[in-house]
Write an enzyme that holds these catalytic residues in place. Structure first.
Site, PDB file in Angstrom:
ATOM      1  CG  ASP A  20       1.901   8.615  -5.279  1.00 60.73           C
ATOM      2  OD1 ASP A  20       1.315   7.627  -5.747  1.00 60.73           O
ATOM      3  OD2 ASP A  20       1.711   9.781  -5.675  1.00 60.73           O
ATOM      4  CG  ASN A  22      -0.947   5.806  -8.455  1.00 59.19           C
ATOM      5  OD1 ASN A  22      -0.534   6.494  -7.530  1.00 59.19           O
ATOM      6  ND2 ASN A  22      -2.202   5.440  -8.583  1.00 59.19           N
ATOM      7  CG  ASP A  24      -2.717   8.762  -6.665  1.00 59.44           C
ATOM      8  OD1 ASP A  24      -1.772   8.797  -5.843  1.00 59.44           O
ATOM      9  OD2 ASP A  24      -3.678   7.982  -6.545  1.00 59.44           O
ATOM     10  CG  ASP A  28       0.446   3.601  -4.250  1.00 60.04           C
ATOM     11  OD1 ASP A  28       1.512   2.978  -4.079  1.00 60.04           O
ATOM     12  OD2 ASP A  28       0.295   4.464  -5.132  1.00 60.04           O
ATOM     13  CG  ASP A  98      -4.937   0.393  12.462  1.00 60.58           C
ATOM     14  OD1 ASP A  98      -4.861  -0.027  13.629  1.00 60.58           O
ATOM     15  OD2 ASP A  98      -4.585   1.531  12.129  1.00 60.58           O
ATOM     16  CG  ASP A 208      -9.058   2.701  16.263  1.00 61.54           C
ATOM     17  OD1 ASP A 208      -8.115   3.355  16.736  1.00 61.54           O
ATOM     18  OD2 ASP A 208     -10.151   3.202  15.941  1.00 61.54           O
ATOM     19  CD  GLU A 262      -9.684  -9.694  27.901  1.00 63.96           C
ATOM     20  OE1 GLU A 262      -9.516  -8.543  27.447  1.00 63.96           O
ATOM     21  OE2 GLU A 262     -10.489  -9.950  28.813  1.00 63.96           O
ATOM     22  CG  HIS A 338      -2.197   7.547  13.291  1.00 61.53           C
ATOM     23  ND1 HIS A 338      -1.870   6.507  14.129  1.00 61.53           N
ATOM     24  CD2 HIS A 338      -3.539   7.572  13.239  1.00 61.53           C
ATOM     25  CE1 HIS A 338      -2.971   5.929  14.555  1.00 61.53           C
ATOM     26  NE2 HIS A 338      -4.001   6.545  14.030  1.00 61.53           N
ATOM     27  CG  ASP A 339      -4.443   9.788  16.210  1.00 58.67           C
ATOM     28  OD1 ASP A 339      -4.740  10.321  15.120  1.00 58.67           O
ATOM     29  OD2 ASP A 339      -4.956   8.730  16.609  1.00 58.67           O
TER      30      ASP A 339
END
Length: 479
Positions: A20, A22, A24, A28, A98, A208, A262, A338-339
């Protein structure tokens, strides 16, 4: 001569949680730019996969896209994105973005026009989504029993539009209406999106939810499934790389045919069903691996080519990279994302290290989820957390940005434990941000050695094991 995606691991960055700049509380693009020397020089990674940073209402953490061609103000600006791409290329690195073709946000301009018969562009966009008449002409006449992937949140995959007086289909959240892939105009729009980002210098895409792109036109009810059955789950990602829940025979088809190419490769998380260390027997791994390898078309590239390595061979590899690992059982070949629960939390540190050896020394392209290189662990989150710090954060970055009041409400995502901020050092908030409240709480083990800076100076740390393995696989012997 090999392609770039054949020579480096893919390092996945979850933007909200990486760095991060900035303060917040949300990671980012500029924060990511500040860590590129770490990735290239300290770790040795040359390929980065970035989870969505497009403009989004953030109902599904960026997978509900409002504008494919703009950056969400919470992550920065298009100029920030251009600088990131330039900085990556200046270091000889590549960027994979992504791409979410299956659905948009319900706040996308296409859907706004499609759902409103009075909209000036309704005729152009009316068939961009899956619209179906009610069985009885009212909002109670749901077309069939199809369920959303997030059926624990909203059971039906159909949502009533009061303006259009029809149902629209959403495989995921109701805020993520599915696009109509039988409409050539939709395909042309998405081709334009890919061309736009390639013109910006993006090197590849991870597609995705590809397995959800087409729906049966007959609209028959799905058969009821016995919830006690053990259903195999797998992920696949393609270059364009796609997320697909399906059996091996179906995913293999994403390689294409001798006449039509493909995917450069489907990303295979076939071993994800083996959720606990006790399930990782040699026989189970061998069966699972050989099923993929025997069905993969000749001449194609795997994202892992799992030949069963003997303990003796693996011990030899340990000596080559100058570390010692006590090996008891070769159970593990698991890559986090992430899942899914982090590898160390699922299987323990010793088996997670074995997984690192396997994924980094077998042919094919391995993947790494941020924090995996230091052995980050899941953080149980028992209380709901705030998605963002304050509404003002958005207002000050984009005066025209749509309000997102749901982001200010207390809510919890079952995937939050694997998305906590990156642990850089022992300073405030593990170096993720200063004088701020991170969007997710930090695992406090960062203060007792589980962070990048401490592990960099420990020759036997998880970080240095990964670093040596990445260097090893870059050598001619492995290429």
């Amino acid at each position: 001569c090999q392609e770039f995606w054949q020579t480096s691991p893919i390092y996945q960055i979850y933007p909200k949680s990486y760095a991060d700049s900035n303060n917040d509380g949300i990671g980012d693009i500029t924060g990511i730019r500040g860590k590129l020397d770490y990735l290239k020089d300290d770790l040795g990674v040359e390929m980065v996969w970035l989870n969505p940073v497009y403009e989004s209402p953030q109902f599904d953490n960026g997978y509900d896209i409002m504008d494919y061609r703009s950056i969400d103000p919470v992550f920065g600006t298009m100029n920030d994105m251009e600088l990131l791409i330039t900085d990556l290329h200046d270091r000889g690195m590549k960027l994979i973005m992504d791409f979410v073709p299956n659905h948009t946000s319900d706040q996308h301009a296409w859907f706004n026009a499609s759902s409103d018969p009075d909209h000036a562009q309704h005729d152009k966009y009316k068939d961009y989504y899956i619209w179906v008449d009610s069985k009885d002409g009212t909002e109670n006449g749901i077309p069939n029993n199809w369920q959303s992937v997030f059926s624990d949140v909203e059971k039906s995959a159909w949502e009533w539009s009061a303006k259009r007086k029809q149902f629209y289909y959403h495989a995921f959240l109701k805020q993520q209406p599915d696009l109509n892939f039988r409409n050539e105009a939709v395909l042309a729009e998405l081709d334009g999106v890919l061309a736009f980002w390639m013109d910006q210098g993006v090197d590849g895409f991870r597609c995705d939810a590809v397995g959800f792109m087409f729906e049966a036109t007959h609209l028959r009810d799905n058969p009821l499934v016995d919830p006690t059955l053990n259903v195999n789950i797998l992920y696949s990602s393609v270059y364009l790389y796609s997320s697909v829940y399906d059996d091996v025979d179906s995913v293999i088809r994403y390689y294409g045919t001798p006449w039509v190419d493909e995917a450069d490769f489907p990303m295979n998380f076939r071993l994800i069903d083996l959720e606990h260390a006790s399930a990782w027997t040699g026989t189970a791994i061998e069966t699972t691996v050989l099923e993929w390898m025997t069905k993969m078309p000749a001449g194609k590239w795997p994202n892992w080519d799992v030949k069963m390595l003997a303990v003796k061979t693996l011990c030899m590899l340990c000596k080559l990279v100058g570390v010692f690992v006590q090996i008891t059982v070769l159970y593990v070949l698991q890559i986090g994302n992430h899942d899914q629960p982090r590898v160390v939390s699922r299987l323990g540190k010793p088996l997670a290290i074995c997984a690192a050896f396997l994924t980094m020394t077998l042919s094919g392209t391995p993947g790494m989820y941020y924090g995996e290189e230091i052995g980050m662990e899941d953080l149980p989150i028992t209380n709901p957390v705030r998605r963002v710090t304050t509404k003002a954060n958005f207002a000050k970055r984009s005066k025209t940005h749509l309000p997102r009041p749901h982001l200010l409400s207390l809510q919890q995502d079952f995937r939050d434990p694997v998305r906590t901020p990156m642990q850089w050092d022992t300073t405030e908030n593990a170096g993720f941000c200063k004088n701020c409240t991170p969007w997710l709480p930090l695992n406090q083990n960062y203060a007792i050695g589980l962070n990048v800076e401490d592990e960099k100076v420990d020759a036997t740390s998880v970080f240095n094991i990964y670093k040596r393995l990445i260097n090893l696989r870059s050598q001619d012997t492995f290429l």
